[in-house]
Design an enzyme around this catalytic site. Structure first.
Site, short mmCIF file in Angstrom:
data_model
loop_
_atom_site.label_atom_id
_atom_site.label_comp_id
_atom_site.label_asym_id
_atom_site.label_seq_id
_atom_site.Cartn_x
_atom_site.Cartn_y
_atom_site.Cartn_z
N SER A 150 4.38 1.62 8.42
CA SER A 150 4.06 0.70 7.33
C SER A 150 5.29 0.29 6.55
O SER A 150 6.17 1.12 6.25
CB SER A 150 3.07 1.36 6.36
OG SER A 150 1.77 1.28 6.84
N SER B 86 1.78 -4.11 7.82
CA SER B 86 0.66 -3.76 6.95
C SER B 86 -0.23 -2.72 7.61
O SER B 86 -0.37 -1.60 7.14
CB SER B 86 -0.15 -5.01 6.61
OG SER B 86 -1.31 -4.69 5.86
N GLY C 221 3.06 5.56 9.57
CA GLY C 221 4.46 5.81 9.27
C GLY C 221 5.32 4.58 9.46
O GLY C 221 6.42 4.47 8.93
N ASP D 67 0.07 -7.43 0.32
CA ASP D 67 0.52 -6.10 0.74
C ASP D 67 2.04 -6.04 0.73
O ASP D 67 2.69 -5.91 1.77
CB ASP D 67 -0.04 -5.76 2.12
CG ASP D 67 0.06 -4.25 2.42
OD1 ASP D 67 0.56 -3.52 1.57
OD2 ASP D 67 -0.37 -3.84 3.52
N HIS E 17 0.83 -1.21 0.00
CA HIS E 17 0.00 0.00 0.00
C HIS E 17 0.86 1.26 0.00
O HIS E 17 0.36 2.35 -0.27
CB HIS E 17 -0.99 0.00 1.18
CG HIS E 17 -0.36 0.13 2.53
ND1 HIS E 17 -0.02 -0.95 3.30
CD2 HIS E 17 0.01 1.23 3.26
CE1 HIS E 17 0.52 -0.54 4.45
NE2 HIS E 17 0.54 0.78 4.44
#
Length: 346
Positions: A302, A317, A300, A223, A189
């Site tokens: 991720s 994720s 942040g 992801d 993402h």
């Protein structure tokens, strides 16, 4: 035989009525503590006379009649047993939850318990929970729906590096290589550019210089994304921030101790609490096969790494909660991502 049955019926009724004269004087009193929402149980001394005694006698007679009816009707069960759900039914129930498409939910099939555990965050209304159970139809009994604090979100924000050229930031996951070419893995993402095309966008920099471009991106469904270093460095480290060198990728197990690191909250540790979770972040962004942990994370973080010892386990994720109160965080298995792209430890 019928005469014997009739005699037994009479005897059972006599026993039931007799029981009303031997009700213990101590009875359990249940009340709800409104301040905590918990049921408190205490023993209260009571006098079994008057209306209470009459009620108890009536209840005993009714109970006796129910028992007699069961006795007179061969094959009648005294209590309904919980329905047992097989693997195919549990998978179908999970697919029904998926079909309901309610954002803010996550679910996983637990074959050992015979249920589909569904987590619903604070954004999910009671009406939406009803939609989930309606979608399951006759399999609604297989669903075990629990509330979880906070809201499920992908941990993405405008802020600290690594920076995308269109304004958001994520965390670098693991450095990898394919042949003589160096890349890094992060969350899909993060690498999914809404303005496209992906690849090669978004482009990435570390706050001081451009470091690469998006080579591939898989989101939703999975992801994970792959960023190619540009210009190519002479070498890249296999270590993770807050941990040591990573020597390989592996699949986690429930109960395994693990740590993650990210730009917003640094290093946080906990354990793996579930596997093969499906998470619906809303807006059609559904991911499958996620690792569930009790490790907190925030926007942040991720794309950052999850590891145990020298083994890389996952890419951050999203989840719910925060590192002030705790939370649930889901990770994309990194072994799947590395195998998909054909990359390995540098």
């Amino acid at each position: 035989m019928e005469r014997i049955r009739a005699v037994l019926v009479v005897d059972m009724l006599i026993m039931c009525v007799s029981l009303t004269f031997h009700v213990p004087h101590d009875r359990l009193i249940h009340r709800i503590d409104e301040s905590s929402g918990r049921t408190q149980v205490r023993v209260k001394r009571t006098n079994p006379r008057g209306r209470v005694a009459r009620s108890l006698r009536a209840a005993a007679v009714v109970t006796g009649l129910v028992a007699v009816a069961a006795f007179l009707t061969p094959g009648t069960a005294l209590a309904d047993e919980a329905a047992a759900f097989g693997t195919a039914q549990l998978e179908a129930a999970g697919e029904a939850v998926d079909a309901a498409d309610v954002g803010g939910t996550a679910w996983s099939v637990d074959e050992k318990a015979g249920t589909v555990l569904v987590l619903a965050d604070e954004s999910v209304s009671e009406a939406e929970i009803a939609e989930i159970t309606a979608s399951a139809g006759d399999l609604a009994g297989a669903l075990s729906i629990e509330r979880t604090p906070g809201t499920f979100e992908t941990y993405l924000q405008g802020g600290d590096p690594i920076y995308a050229d269109i304004g958001w930031s994520c965390s670098l996951g693991f450095n990898v290589r394919a042949g003589s070419t160096f890349y890094f893995l992060t969350a899909g993402h993060c690498t999914e550019d809404p303005y496209g095309p992906t690849p090669p966008y978004p482009l990435w920099h570390d706050g001081s210089a451009w470091i690469g471009f998006t080579a591939a991106s898989n989101f939703p469904g999975d992801d994970f994304g792959l960023v190619q270093y540009d210009p190519q460095p002479a070498s890249v480290p296999s270590s993770v921030s807050g941990g040591g060198a990573i020597t390989g990728f592996g699949n986690p197990f429930v109960g395994q101790s693990a740590c993650r690191s990210g730009l917003t909250t640094g290093v946080r540790c906990g354990s793996v609490t579930g596997l093969n979770w499906t998470v619906d972040y809303g807006g059609g962004d559904v991911v499958y096969g996620m690792i569930q942990t009790n490790i907190c994370a925030e926007p942040g973080d991720s794309g950052g790494p999850l590891w145990s010892g020298t083994t890389g386990l996952g890419l951050t994720s999203g989840g719910s909660g925060n590192c002030s109160v705790g939370g649930t965080t889901f990770f994309q298995p990194v072994a799947e991502a590395a195998a998909y792209y054909g990359v390995g430890i540098p």
